[in-house]
Scaffold this motif. Structure first.
Motif, PDB file in Angstrom:
ATOM      1  N   ALA A   1     -38.407   1.284  18.706  1.00 58.08           N
ATOM      2  CA  ALA A   1     -37.788   0.970  19.877  1.00 58.08           C
ATOM      3  C   ALA A   1     -36.178   1.021  19.876  1.00 58.08           C
ATOM      4  O   ALA A   1     -35.354   1.764  20.441  1.00 58.08           O
ATOM      5  CB  ALA A   1     -38.557   0.188  20.730  1.00 58.08           C
ATOM      6  N   GLY A   2     -35.730   0.158  19.137  1.00 56.03           N
ATOM      7  CA  GLY A   2     -34.408  -0.181  19.102  1.00 56.03           C
ATOM      8  C   GLY A   2     -33.607   1.084  18.627  1.00 56.03           C
ATOM      9  O   GLY A   2     -32.338   1.574  18.799  1.00 56.03           O
ATOM     10  N   ALA A   3     -34.304   1.586  17.369  1.00 56.35           N
ATOM     11  CA  ALA A   3     -33.583   2.790  16.722  1.00 56.35           C
ATOM     12  C   ALA A   3     -33.565   4.237  17.531  1.00 56.35           C
ATOM     13  O   ALA A   3     -32.611   4.819  17.522  1.00 56.35           O
ATOM     14  CB  ALA A   3     -34.547   3.183  15.423  1.00 56.35           C
ATOM     15  N   ALA A   4     -34.608   4.237  18.462  1.00 59.71           N
ATOM     16  CA  ALA A   4     -34.469   5.471  19.359  1.00 59.71           C
ATOM     17  C   ALA A   4     -33.702   5.223  20.522  1.00 59.71           C
ATOM     18  O   ALA A   4     -32.909   6.179  20.759  1.00 59.71           O
ATOM     19  CB  ALA A   4     -35.885   5.369  19.981  1.00 59.71           C
ATOM     20  N   ALA A   5     -33.334   3.871  20.810  1.00 62.57           N
ATOM     21  CA  ALA A   5     -32.213   3.644  22.001  1.00 62.57           C
ATOM     22  C   ALA A   5     -31.005   3.668  21.398  1.00 62.57           C
ATOM     23  O   ALA A   5     -30.166   4.285  21.799  1.00 62.57           O
ATOM     24  CB  ALA A   5     -32.473   1.856  22.504  1.00 62.57           C
ATOM     25  N   ALA A   6     -30.882   3.394  19.878  1.00 64.01           N
ATOM     26  CA  ALA A   6     -29.513   3.583  19.229  1.00 64.01           C
ATOM     27  C   ALA A   6     -29.383   5.089  19.219  1.00 64.01           C
ATOM     28  O   ALA A   6     -28.256   5.566  19.498  1.00 64.01           O
ATOM     29  CB  ALA A   6     -29.472   2.998  17.861  1.00 64.01           C
ATOM     30  N   LEU A   7     -30.346   5.682  18.952  1.00 72.21           N
ATOM     31  CA  LEU A   7     -29.947   7.172  18.675  1.00 72.21           C
ATOM     32  C   LEU A   7     -29.719   8.010  19.940  1.00 72.21           C
ATOM     33  O   LEU A   7     -28.735   8.683  20.023  1.00 72.21           O
ATOM     34  CB  LEU A   7     -31.323   7.850  18.175  1.00 72.21           C
ATOM     35  CG  LEU A   7     -31.273   9.470  17.966  1.00 72.21           C
ATOM     36  CD1 LEU A   7     -30.112   9.805  16.633  1.00 72.21           C
ATOM     37  CD2 LEU A   7     -32.510   9.922  17.346  1.00 72.21           C
TER      38      LEU A   7
ATOM     39  N   GLU B   1     -26.149   9.950  20.777  1.00 73.12           N
ATOM     40  CA  GLU B   1     -26.048  11.175  21.383  1.00 73.12           C
ATOM     41  C   GLU B   1     -25.295  11.147  22.658  1.00 73.12           C
ATOM     42  O   GLU B   1     -24.527  12.227  22.842  1.00 73.12           O
ATOM     43  CB  GLU B   1     -27.311  11.651  21.846  1.00 73.12           C
ATOM     44  CG  GLU B   1     -28.432  12.071  20.730  1.00 73.12           C
ATOM     45  CD  GLU B   1     -29.906  12.294  20.820  1.00 73.12           C
ATOM     46  OE1 GLU B   1     -30.470  12.139  21.947  1.00 73.12           O
ATOM     47  OE2 GLU B   1     -30.558  12.787  20.008  1.00 73.12           O
ATOM     48  N   ARG B   2     -25.255  10.291  23.495  1.00 71.83           N
ATOM     49  CA  ARG B   2     -24.564  10.181  24.630  1.00 71.83           C
ATOM     50  C   ARG B   2     -23.043  10.156  24.195  1.00 71.83           C
ATOM     51  O   ARG B   2     -22.256  10.639  24.941  1.00 71.83           O
ATOM     52  CB  ARG B   2     -25.009   9.011  25.543  1.00 71.83           C
ATOM     53  CG  ARG B   2     -26.441   9.378  26.229  1.00 71.83           C
ATOM     54  CD  ARG B   2     -26.482   8.575  27.602  1.00 71.83           C
ATOM     55  NE  ARG B   2     -27.776   8.728  28.073  1.00 71.83           N
ATOM     56  CZ  ARG B   2     -27.708   9.263  29.359  1.00 71.83           C
ATOM     57  NH1 ARG B   2     -26.819   9.972  29.950  1.00 71.83           N
ATOM     58  NH2 ARG B   2     -28.984   9.411  29.925  1.00 71.83           N
ATOM     59  N   ILE B   3     -22.874   9.034  23.469  1.00 72.10           N
ATOM     60  CA  ILE B   3     -21.403   9.268  22.897  1.00 72.10           C
ATOM     61  C   ILE B   3     -20.677  10.630  22.578  1.00 72.10           C
ATOM     62  O   ILE B   3     -19.759  10.888  22.905  1.00 72.10           O
ATOM     63  CB  ILE B   3     -21.280   8.010  21.869  1.00 72.10           C
ATOM     64  CG1 ILE B   3     -21.455   6.876  22.455  1.00 72.10           C
ATOM     65  CG2 ILE B   3     -19.815   8.257  21.260  1.00 72.10           C
ATOM     66  CD1 ILE B   3     -21.580   5.566  21.456  1.00 72.10           C
ATOM     67  N   GLY B   4     -21.442  11.394  21.667  1.00 74.34           N
ATOM     68  CA  GLY B   4     -21.173  12.764  21.004  1.00 74.34           C
ATOM     69  C   GLY B   4     -21.041  13.421  22.453  1.00 74.34           C
ATOM     70  O   GLY B   4     -20.097  14.254  22.455  1.00 74.34           O
ATOM     71  N   LEU B   5     -21.785  13.468  23.305  1.00 70.66           N
ATOM     72  CA  LEU B   5     -21.918  14.213  24.697  1.00 70.66           C
ATOM     73  C   LEU B   5     -20.458  13.967  25.323  1.00 70.66           C
ATOM     74  O   LEU B   5     -19.729  14.825  25.822  1.00 70.66           O
ATOM     75  CB  LEU B   5     -22.949  14.243  25.327  1.00 70.66           C
ATOM     76  CG  LEU B   5     -23.275  15.235  26.576  1.00 70.66           C
ATOM     77  CD1 LEU B   5     -23.510  16.449  26.034  1.00 70.66           C
ATOM     78  CD2 LEU B   5     -24.486  14.882  27.375  1.00 70.66           C
ATOM     79  N   THR B   6     -20.390  12.573  25.617  1.00 71.03           N
ATOM     80  CA  THR B   6     -19.087  12.433  26.342  1.00 71.03           C
ATOM     81  C   THR B   6     -17.755  12.752  25.408  1.00 71.03           C
ATOM     82  O   THR B   6     -16.819  13.141  26.284  1.00 71.03           O
ATOM     83  CB  THR B   6     -19.269  10.810  26.402  1.00 71.03           C
ATOM     84  OG1 THR B   6     -20.424  10.332  27.138  1.00 71.03           O
ATOM     85  CG2 THR B   6     -17.881   9.963  27.316  1.00 71.03           C
TER      86      THR B   6
END
Length: 180
Positions: free
Chosen positions: A44-50, A54-59
């Motif tokens: 669950a933590g790995a999925a949240a980190a991913l 992704e959001r950082i890359g999109l931003t």
């Protein structure tokens, strides 16, 4: 049930190896500064980190798009300002030419100056961005938008499209305007 000395030693070695494995994992976590070294550590933590990555890359992409849009729109504003200045000069020349006392040479000079301003506006209208695309050709960024025939007629070769770039999840900003 009898416990052999060999079994006692094997259990002791297994315990030592398990503790060494845990120690190595803890040292790897400390060395990397990350709690999750593989998705198996905390799915669950790995999925949240991913998702966060992704959001950082999109931003970051949105920020790049915003910088590009600002530069291009600033260039477009400068081009429109230069065009407005040339048009204002043509207006002043037209008012000056309306004077009934002007002789032929003066009128020819004014006409020549007007032709120069028209060429200037044509060059400004055919301005390109740093990527080499025309600012006012709509979706046809590689097509020269305005051409002037020998008769003096100006034709538009672009289209009426307006390119835009995404600067947010639900926001787009127009980058190029049609010269139509």
């Amino acid at each position: 049930m009898r416990i052999s000395t060999n079994q006692i030693f094997r259990d002791g070695v297994d315990t030592i190896l398990t503790q060494q494995s845990r120690l190595a994992r803890t040292q790897a976590q400390l060395g990397s500064g990350q709690r999750i070294l593989s998705p198996a550590d905390d799915p669950a933590g790995a999925a949240a980190a991913l998702r966060i990555t992704e959001r950082i890359g999109l931003t970051d992409q949105y920020q790049d798009n915003i910088r590009y849009a600002r530069g291009r729109l600033a260039q477009e504003e400068g081009v429109l300002s230069a065009s407005l200045n040339a048009l204002q000069r043509v207006r002043e020349l037209a008012i000056a030419a309306n004077n009934g006392v002007l002789q032929g040479d003066s009128r020819r000079a004014i006409a020549s100056d007007v032709q120069q301003r028209i060429r200037e506006m044509l060059n400004v209208a055919n301005s390109r961005d740093p990527d080499g695309e025309y600012l006012f050709s709509g979706f046809k960024g590689r097509t020269v938008p305005f051409t002037q025939a020998p008769s003096g007629a100006v034709t538009y070769a672009g289209d009426q499209g307006q390119r835009s770039v995404q600067v947010g999840t639900d926001q787009r900003v127009a980058l190029a305007d049609s010269g139509h």
